[in-house]
Design a protein around this motif. Structure first.
Motif, PDB file in Angstrom:
ATOM      1  N   GLU A  68     -27.601  38.358  17.549  1.00 46.72           N
ATOM      2  CA  GLU A  68     -28.567  39.140  17.050  1.00 46.72           C
ATOM      3  C   GLU A  68     -28.548  40.358  18.034  1.00 46.72           C
ATOM      4  N   ASP A  69     -28.213  40.584  19.036  1.00 51.04           N
ATOM      5  CA  ASP A  69     -28.261  41.815  20.155  1.00 51.04           C
ATOM      6  C   ASP A  69     -26.959  42.664  19.790  1.00 51.04           C
ATOM      7  N   GLY A  70     -26.201  42.107  18.957  1.00 51.99           N
ATOM      8  CA  GLY A  70     -24.966  43.097  18.571  1.00 51.99           C
ATOM      9  C   GLY A  70     -23.843  43.107  19.414  1.00 51.99           C
ATOM     10  N   THR A  71     -23.866  42.109  20.646  1.00 46.46           N
ATOM     11  CA  THR A  71     -22.763  42.035  21.666  1.00 46.46           C
ATOM     12  C   THR A  71     -21.698  41.086  21.061  1.00 46.46           C
ATOM     13  N   ILE A  72     -21.795  40.614  20.106  1.00 48.22           N
ATOM     14  CA  ILE A  72     -20.932  39.758  19.209  1.00 48.22           C
ATOM     15  C   ILE A  72     -20.806  40.198  17.910  1.00 48.22           C
ATOM     16  N   GLU A  73     -19.872  40.983  17.199  1.00 45.77           N
ATOM     17  CA  GLU A  73     -19.802  41.556  16.203  1.00 45.77           C
ATOM     18  C   GLU A  73     -18.221  41.391  15.751  1.00 45.77           C
ATOM     19  N   SER A  74     -18.149  40.338  14.930  1.00 44.80           N
ATOM     20  CA  SER A  74     -16.493  40.169  14.699  1.00 44.80           C
ATOM     21  C   SER A  74     -16.383  39.524  13.186  1.00 44.80           C
ATOM     22  N   PRO A  75     -15.246  39.891  12.760  1.00 44.69           N
ATOM     23  CA  PRO A  75     -14.814  39.410  11.327  1.00 44.69           C
ATOM     24  C   PRO A  75     -14.183  37.928  11.848  1.00 44.69           C
ATOM     25  N   VAL A  76     -14.260  36.958  11.034  1.00 40.79           N
ATOM     26  CA  VAL A  76     -13.748  35.712  11.281  1.00 40.79           C
ATOM     27  C   VAL A  76     -12.428  35.686  10.340  1.00 40.79           C
ATOM     28  N   TYR A  77     -10.972  35.337  10.707  1.00 41.72           N
ATOM     29  CA  TYR A  77      -9.783  35.266   9.915  1.00 41.72           C
ATOM     30  C   TYR A  77      -9.483  33.851   9.763  1.00 41.72           C
ATOM     31  N   GLN A  78      -8.699  33.731   8.858  1.00 42.61           N
ATOM     32  CA  GLN A  78      -8.050  32.428   8.602  1.00 42.61           C
ATOM     33  C   GLN A  78      -6.578  32.798   7.869  1.00 42.61           C
ATOM     34  N   THR A  79      -5.401  31.925   8.540  1.00 44.18           N
ATOM     35  CA  THR A  79      -4.244  32.007   8.043  1.00 44.18           C
ATOM     36  C   THR A  79      -3.846  30.507   7.727  1.00 44.18           C
ATOM     37  N   ASP A  80      -2.597  30.484   7.340  1.00 46.44           N
ATOM     38  CA  ASP A  80      -2.128  28.901   7.170  1.00 46.44           C
ATOM     39  C   ASP A  80      -1.646  28.361   8.463  1.00 46.44           C
ATOM     40  N   ASP A  81      -1.779  28.849   9.680  1.00 49.08           N
ATOM     41  CA  ASP A  81      -1.453  28.188  11.011  1.00 49.08           C
ATOM     42  C   ASP A  81      -2.503  28.482  12.029  1.00 49.08           C
ATOM     43  N   ASN A  82      -2.836  27.947  13.215  1.00 45.14           N
ATOM     44  CA  ASN A  82      -3.626  28.224  14.159  1.00 45.14           C
ATOM     45  C   ASN A  82      -3.001  28.964  15.538  1.00 45.14           C
ATOM     46  N   GLY A 144     -29.472  34.175  19.842  1.00 42.83           N
ATOM     47  CA  GLY A 144     -29.414  33.639  18.390  1.00 42.83           C
ATOM     48  C   GLY A 144     -28.027  34.275  17.718  1.00 42.83           C
ATOM     49  N   LEU A 145     -27.424  33.604  17.007  1.00 46.86           N
ATOM     50  CA  LEU A 145     -25.987  34.122  16.517  1.00 46.86           C
ATOM     51  C   LEU A 145     -26.350  33.816  14.799  1.00 46.86           C
ATOM     52  N   VAL A 146     -25.618  35.009  13.909  1.00 48.75           N
ATOM     53  CA  VAL A 146     -25.730  34.683  12.570  1.00 48.75           C
ATOM     54  C   VAL A 146     -24.440  34.649  12.086  1.00 48.75           C
ATOM     55  N   LEU A 147     -24.125  33.767  11.163  1.00 49.86           N
ATOM     56  CA  LEU A 147     -22.813  33.465  10.522  1.00 49.86           C
ATOM     57  C   LEU A 147     -22.978  34.107   9.229  1.00 49.86           C
ATOM     58  N   MET A 148     -22.186  35.170   8.527  1.00 48.11           N
ATOM     59  CA  MET A 148     -22.279  35.362   7.147  1.00 48.11           C
ATOM     60  C   MET A 148     -21.107  35.009   6.496  1.00 48.11           C
ATOM     61  N   CYS A 340      -7.365  54.732  13.298  1.00 44.24           N
ATOM     62  CA  CYS A 340      -8.325  53.885  13.638  1.00 44.24           C
ATOM     63  C   CYS A 340      -7.816  52.931  14.746  1.00 44.24           C
ATOM     64  N   ASN A 341      -8.792  52.689  15.780  1.00 47.95           N
ATOM     65  CA  ASN A 341      -8.564  52.064  16.963  1.00 47.95           C
ATOM     66  C   ASN A 341      -8.444  50.453  16.509  1.00 47.95           C
ATOM     67  N   GLN A 342      -9.029  50.116  15.271  1.00 45.56           N
ATOM     68  CA  GLN A 342      -9.171  48.700  14.592  1.00 45.56           C
ATOM     69  C   GLN A 342      -9.825  47.979  15.490  1.00 45.56           C
ATOM     70  N   THR A 343     -10.921  48.359  15.952  1.00 47.34           N
ATOM     71  CA  THR A 343     -11.862  47.467  16.890  1.00 47.34           C
ATOM     72  C   THR A 343     -13.203  47.290  15.814  1.00 47.34           C
ATOM     73  N   HIS A 344     -13.122  47.858  14.744  1.00 48.76           N
ATOM     74  CA  HIS A 344     -14.160  47.655  13.935  1.00 48.76           C
ATOM     75  C   HIS A 344     -13.909  47.793  12.346  1.00 48.76           C
ATOM     76  N   VAL A 345     -14.559  47.609  11.461  1.00 48.18           N
ATOM     77  CA  VAL A 345     -14.178  47.481  10.157  1.00 48.18           C
ATOM     78  C   VAL A 345     -14.582  48.879   9.551  1.00 48.18           C
ATOM     79  N   GLN A 346     -13.855  49.455   8.418  1.00 52.44           N
ATOM     80  CA  GLN A 346     -13.955  50.723   7.917  1.00 52.44           C
ATOM     81  C   GLN A 346     -15.248  50.868   7.138  1.00 52.44           C
TER      82      GLN A 346
END
Length: 503
Positions: A68-82, A144-148, A340-346
């Motif tokens: 909620e306060d923006g300190t976590i702001e991250s895409p969630v990825y998935q591939t075929d391995d962990n 609080g967290l939000v998952l989109m 881009c330093n790749q720490t954010h989305v375009q």
């Protein structure tokens, strides 16, 4: 910091026995195996993410996690391995923190009852704010967290956590096959979490759950596991904003329309505007790292001309001529994806308002090769040429004339009475620069020529011919006609709106 003791796997059978005893003692018979928890739905969020665009940026993005306060702001990825995203960033470069990712065995459409996320709580890691959740009272105070997700949004409430070893692959797995198995899993979590739990958001059978499997590094053999309940949100609020765009849209700008007495209303941009002056402006193969505030005069001059000749509602047409399928994208550190330093989305410019606000850096993106003609106008040695102007004329149905003589350019702009605009190349000896620079002549009458200088911080007094320049507003200049005819500016590219053909 209070830590929960790591539980060896060899005592797993004993934990199970204790949990079964606890359930038999505390809970009634489990007759209603298919009973579901309360289907609460919370109000819609006032922000969202554009997953259609994100998929064009990186096809592995499946969700977005935000505090909620923006300190976590991250895409969630998935591939075929962990393993892949434990050691790699979104750009495939090596990084010990990796990225936040969904278990490879999970359904990417989020139809399951339990989702398993993996991420780093090391400094600069995606889940770093969760690093201290096992301290006394931290769980209760955690924001609080939000998952989109592409299928819906959820509020995330962390209700328990404990520390275990990396060989433990069972204690944090939640069995939702039926109510009995679910309650058994919850009882085991309660036992392992000890004091690190919250009763006010403890889940019921039928609730969707999220498990955070976190690590400090790939070398440390312990990890913290956190459990959260997910409550679905209604559809997004009517005025929801795109999270990809919040940072740039929140920046202050001095650009905008100005009224020039006796001349008209003009859109004024500056390459050194605080909105983008520090953005990197380079091509893919460049060895330099130059900033738009110092080298963006050409694209800014072109943007000034286009914004004042083309109706704002037609500006998004430019997006159809980008070579990149994602269109024209930029971010808070670069006019394109190359530096881009790749720490954010375009940021994906789409609307009329977005094209009007960001037109100079969209032009910069265009000149670095993101156009269907594959034209790269930005160079390492000469700055940015104007060879892309003919492409812009094709896109916006403009006519272009060319002259090297100031009297001819002044006469053409004068005859145009505001319908013609000249992009001018100033060289050493002019009142605009000690080397080279682009300025824009927007109007001329019998006595004066009016210019917009893309470099708002220009000091005209240090140039001999600059003493006759009158600054009407920042970046808007008034120059006596006899000075404008002889001030070392050449060539002139005169743009005008094409007259509609008679039927």
């Amino acid at each position: 910091m209070t830590k929960t003791k790591v539980s060896p796997n060899r005592f797993a059978w004993l934990r199970r026995l204790l949990c079964i005893s606890l359930i038999v003692f505390m809970l009634p018979a489990y007759a209603e195996e298919n009973s579901q928890g309360a289907e609460n739905v919370l109000p819609g969020l006032d922000f969202f993410v554009d997953f259609t665009f994100l998929k064009n940026v990186n096809r592995n993005i499946v969700a977005w996690l935000r505090m909620e306060d923006g300190t976590i702001e991250s895409p969630v990825y998935q591939t075929d391995d962990n393993v892949y995203y434990t050691k790699r960033t979104r750009t495939t470069s090596a990084d010990s923190n990796g990225e936040l990712f969904l278990d490879c065995a999970s359904d990417a459409s989020f139809k399951e009852d339990v989702w398993y996320f993996y991420g780093s709580i090391a400094k600069e890691g995606q889940l770093y704010p969760m690093n201290g959740l096992l301290e006394e009272g931290a769980l209760q105070a955690f924001p609080g967290l939000v998952l989109m997700t592409p299928k819906g949004d959820y509020r995330v409430e962390v209700f328990a956590g404990y520390q275990t070893n990396t060989k433990d692959e069972t204690s944090w797995r939640i069995n939702t096959e039926n109510k009995y198995q679910f309650d058994l899993s919850m009882a085991e979590i309660r036992t392992l979490a000890g004091e690190h739990l919250r009763e006010d958001c403890w889940p019921e059978y039928g609730d969707k759950l999220l498990v955070f499997n976190t690590r400090k590094s790939n070398k440390v053999r312990v990890r913290n596991v956190y459990f959260a309940k997910l409550t679905p949100c209604a559809q997004r609020a009517e005025n929801a904003v795109d999270l990809n765009k919040v940072e740039m849209d929140g920046r202050e700008t001095e650009n905008g329309y100005v009224d020039i007495e006796g001349v008209g209303r003009y859109m004024v941009y500056a390459q050194d505007d605080p909105l983008w002056e520090h953005l990197r402006f380079e091509t893919s193969g460049s060895s330099k790292v130059r900033r738009f505030g110092q080298g963006g005069c050409g694209p800014t001059a072109a943007a000034i001309a286009i914004a004042n000749l083309v109706p704002p509602e037609e500006l998004p047409v430019m997006g159809y001529y980008a070579e990149d399928l994602a269109g024209f994208t930029f971010c808070s550190c670069s006019v394109n994806t190359y530096r881009c330093n790749q720490t954010h989305v375009q940021y994906h410019a789409q609307t009329q308002e977005e094209f009007l606000r960001y037109l100079p850096i969209i032009m910069g993106n265009f000149t670095t090769g993101n156009n269907e003609w594959h034209r790269v106008s930005r160079t390492e040695g000469r700055g940015t040429s104007m060879d892309y102007l003919e492409d812009l004329c094709l896109i916006f149905d403009l006519k272009m004339s060319f002259t090297r003589y100031a009297p001819d350019a002044l006469e053409m702009v004068k005859e145009g009475k505001g319908s013609r605009i000249a992009l001018c190349s100033a060289v050493r000896g002019s009142p605009f620069t000690g080397s080279s620079h682009f300025v824009v002549m927007i109007y001329a009458d019998d006595e004066y020529a009016y210019y917009i200088d893309p470099f708002r911080g220009n000091d005209y007094e240090k140039y001999p011919k600059g003493k006759n320049i009158e600054v009407l507003q920042p970046g808007v200049l008034k120059i006596p006609m006899h000075i404008a005819r002889d001030m070392d500016v050449s060539p002139y590219y005169i743009l005008e709106r094409a007259e509609p053909e008679n039927p």
